[in-house]
Design a protein around this motif. Structure first.
Motif, short mmCIF file in Angstrom:
data_model
loop_
_atom_site.label_atom_id
_atom_site.label_comp_id
_atom_site.label_asym_id
_atom_site.label_seq_id
_atom_site.Cartn_x
_atom_site.Cartn_y
_atom_site.Cartn_z
N TYR A 51 2.28 -2.45 -7.51
CA TYR A 51 1.06 -2.22 -6.73
C TYR A 51 0.65 -0.76 -6.75
O TYR A 51 -0.37 -0.39 -6.18
CB TYR A 51 1.24 -2.67 -5.27
CG TYR A 51 1.28 -4.17 -5.13
CD1 TYR A 51 0.11 -4.92 -5.27
CD2 TYR A 51 2.47 -4.83 -4.87
CE1 TYR A 51 0.15 -6.30 -5.15
CE2 TYR A 51 2.51 -6.21 -4.75
CZ TYR A 51 1.34 -6.94 -4.88
OH TYR A 51 1.38 -8.30 -4.77
N SER A 52 1.48 0.10 -7.33
CA SER A 52 1.07 1.49 -7.46
C SER A 52 1.30 1.90 -8.91
O SER A 52 1.92 1.17 -9.68
CB SER A 52 1.83 2.39 -6.48
OG SER A 52 3.19 2.38 -6.76
N TYR B 167 -0.12 5.57 -5.12
CA TYR B 167 -0.75 4.29 -4.78
C TYR B 167 -2.21 4.28 -5.21
O TYR B 167 -2.95 5.21 -4.95
CB TYR B 167 -0.66 4.03 -3.28
CG TYR B 167 -1.47 2.81 -2.88
CD1 TYR B 167 -1.11 1.56 -3.36
CD2 TYR B 167 -2.60 2.92 -2.08
CE1 TYR B 167 -1.86 0.43 -3.05
CE2 TYR B 167 -3.35 1.80 -1.74
CZ TYR B 167 -2.97 0.55 -2.23
OH TYR B 167 -3.72 -0.55 -1.93
N THR C 3 0.82 -1.21 0.00
CA THR C 3 0.00 0.00 0.00
C THR C 3 0.86 1.26 0.00
O THR C 3 0.33 2.37 0.09
CB THR C 3 -0.89 0.03 1.26
OG1 THR C 3 -0.05 -0.18 2.39
CG2 THR C 3 -1.96 -1.04 1.22
N PRO D 8 -5.17 1.14 -5.40
CA PRO D 8 -5.40 -0.31 -5.23
C PRO D 8 -5.87 -1.01 -6.50
O PRO D 8 -5.73 -2.23 -6.61
CB PRO D 8 -6.47 -0.37 -4.13
CG PRO D 8 -7.03 1.00 -4.00
CD PRO D 8 -5.99 1.96 -4.49
#
Ligand SMILES: *[C@@H]1O[C@H](CO)[C@@H](O)[C@H](O)[C@H]1NC(C)=O
Ligand SMILES: *[C@@H]1O[C@H](CO)[C@@H](O)[C@H](O)[C@H]1NC(C)=O
Ligand SMILES: *[C@@H]1O[C@H](CO)[C@@H](O)[C@H](O)[C@H]1NC(C)=O
Ligand SMILES: *[C@@H]1O[C@H](CO)[C@@H](O)[C@H](O)[C@H]1NC(C)=O
Ligand SMILES: *[C@@H]1O[C@H](CO)[C@@H](O)[C@H](O)[C@H]1NC(C)=O
Length: 521
Positions: A353-354, A360, A341, A362
């Motif tokens: 993931y970003s 960032y 995160t 999701p």
């Protein structure tokens, strides 16, 4: 039954351990917690101490707090790795290295390990036909060759001595399958007891700063094992530049990683050696309910359907070149909570993931994660992914981006968090399940100067930053004003003199503007 017993006895006599040196995993070895073998060619000289190579010392483990993601304590063999298994190891002098100090550190060679060597990892698409064939054959050989030193644990430590307390639950594994197994072991769930759900909130090699350092060592170890197997110290793993956009897997051809089968969308063409590979670590349900561990038993073929995930259009395209350029500009290596995160984190951007720019989100899957998901099959599932040899090439490229980031940003080692990262990811944590112990910090260094390899790679041009865009807009506006002023003046003067043709100036001004708006996109 008798055959089984004999086999077990034989295995026991030959002493195997969780990817530990074969010679350390005897009942006595494990009971003593000591793994300090004698290098080949010497006699009864643990770590080659009398030869000046190294010393048998207590293992140092990370004592700093880890993040809140893992709430258990004492339930997992990987905590304080590797002391659940061994608490003494060889510490090698100078440029010596290895579990018995019998070899040289990465990047050194010679009897005294005082000569530098370096290999170059190249773009797999730029290898010659012969080089491609040699690489594919080398992988296939690694899939079939028993690892010369390491054996794997088939049980958690609690059951490692076997039902009779003397039948060590270790076994041989091939070089490539060891590469698969070590990845599986690092991502597997924590067994909490029969009838209880296993705990999945642990991952010793992803979703944290150790993602880059762990996979870097993982590849170095495979490269070294393959160099030894081939007896070719110049062997280098190539890489796959996966940031080419589009929905074509350019390396999915029979001279490289295998084309698609004409009979089954999800399988490999029988013209590829990889169509005969069989995967390990597939029985996750067994492991999680029985508390066992993946072993070297092979099961089904590799599945792969590049760009085939019709339910998720977002992962039907490969990353774009500018995604790489963007993530290389993220200045901070990692940011609290050092997890999947993390915002404005280079590590979370390249892991995917970003967004590549660092923010960032999701819903985003980019770069490394996107390349995995694009494969839609074995290579897209974390516990299985190294079974598809594309994993090797995908990760060498991820490592190349990491190395380029290190080169450009020259970070202080303190930039890597020393505490509060998810378990396994602190700077001083020994990466699970490697032996001899190696910390994340040891891999947070530039490859060429410290690890004996480099990448032959060209990097996509950097996109403009907001400041640059503002500056360019102001400059452009000033230029426009100047040009318009000049043009008007000229026109007025020209008219006042005679009649002339000057559409040229207007053309030039317009072309400049077009070019600029294009490069900013
Ligand atoms: C394990 O591999 C070693 C080295 O190749 C070999 O000597 C040994 O016989 C093997 N053990 C078993 C049980 O296959
Ligand atoms: C090392 O491990 C062995 C076996 O578990 C144990 O008996 C010994 O006390 C340990 N030594 C240290 C210094 O922790
Ligand atoms: C490793 O070898 C290099 C090259 O000979 C030498 O300069 C260096 O001092 C050695 N490093 C150590 C720690 O001995
Ligand atoms: C190895 O793994 C397979 C698949 O999970 C399992 O059926 C088998 O019992 C395991 N072997 C041992 C010795 O645990
Ligand atoms: C592959 O794509 C199919 C179809 O969209 C999807 O159902 C499946 O879960 C995907 N498999 C993997 C391993 O990504």
């Amino acid at each position: 039954m008798l055959r089984c017993a004999l086999l077990l006895l034989a295995t026991c006599a030959l002493l195997a351990s969780a990817q530990f040196p074969r010679e350390c995993v005897t009942p006595e070895g494990l009971r003593s917690g000591r793994c300090c073998p004698t290098p080949a060619g010497l006699e009864n000289d643990p770590c080659g101490a009398t030869a000046g190579r190294g010393l048998c010392v207590p293992v140092a483990v990370d004592a700093r707090p880890h993040g809140p993601q893992y709430p258990h304590d004492g339930r997992d063999d990987r905590e304080r790795w590797p002391v659940r298994f061994f608490n003494s190891t060889c510490r090698c002098n100078g440029n010596f290295s290895g579990f018995n100090c019998g070899r040289c550190r990465h990047g050194f060679t010679g009897d005294n390990c005082d000569q530098r060597v370096s290999v170059v990892r190249r773009n797999v698409m730029q290898l010659s036909a012969d080089e491609k064939l040699a690489f594919v054959s080398a992988l296939d050989q690694a899939k079939r060759t028993v690892h010369p030193d390491l054996v794997i644990a088939m049980r958690r430590f609690q059951e490692i001595f076997g039902p009779d307390g003397n039948t060590m639950q270790f076994e041989n594994i091939t070089i490539y399958n060891y590469f698969v197994w070590s990845h599986y072991y690092s991502v597997s769930k924590t067994f909490l007891g029969a009838g209880q759900a296993s705990f999945g909130g642990v991952d010793f090699s992803h979703e944290g700063p150790g993602f880059l350092t762990w996979h870097r060592f993982h590849l170095l170890q495979l490269e070294q094992d393959m160099q030894d197997m081939l007896q070719d110290p110049s062997f280098a793993l190539p890489y796959w530049d996966f940031a080419i956009g589009g929905s074509t897997c350019d390396i999915c051809t029979d001279d490289l990683m295998g084309a698609r089968s004409s009979f089954d969308m999800n399988s490999l063409s029988t013209n590829s050696v990889f169509s005969s590979w069989r995967v390990i670590c597939e029985s996750v349900e067994d492991y999680d309910t029985l508390g066992t561990i993946c072993n070297s038993t092979e099961s089904s073929p590799i599945r792969r359907n590049p760009a085939g995930n019709v339910n998720r259009p977002m992962v039907q395209r490969l990353p774009e070149p500018q995604d790489v350029a963007a993530c290389l500009q993220v200045n901070t290596f990692d940011t609290a909570p050092y997890y999947s995160t993390s915002d404005e984190s280079f590590r979370n951007s390249v892991e995917g993931y970003s967004a590549p720019q660092g923010n960032y989100d999701p819903a985003v899957r980019s770069l490394h994660n996107l390349a995995h998901l694009f494969l839609n099959g074995t290579g897209g599932q974390t516990h299985l992914s190294p079974n598809d040899p594309i994993f090797v090439l995908l990760h060498t490229y991820t490592d190349a981006i990491f190395d380029e980031w290190l080169r450009r940003h020259s970070p202080d080692s303190a930039v890597y968090p020393d505490e509060n990262a998810p378990i396994g990811h602190n700077r001083g944590y020994n990466m699970v399940p490697f032996w001899p112990p190696v910390t994340n910090a040891e891999m947070f260094v530039t490859a060429q100067d410290n690890l004996g390899y480099s990448y032959a790679a060209e990097w996509p041009a950097q996109p403009f930053t907001v400041t640059e865009i503002i500056t360019m807009t102001i400059v452009a506006a000033l230029v426009v004003v100047a040009v318009v002023f000049a043009a008007t003046t000229c026109a007025v003067r020209a008219k006042s003199r005679r009649e002339g043709h000057q559409p040229l100036l207007v053309d030039q001004y317009q072309r400049y503007d077009d070019d600029k708006s294009q490069s900013v996109v």
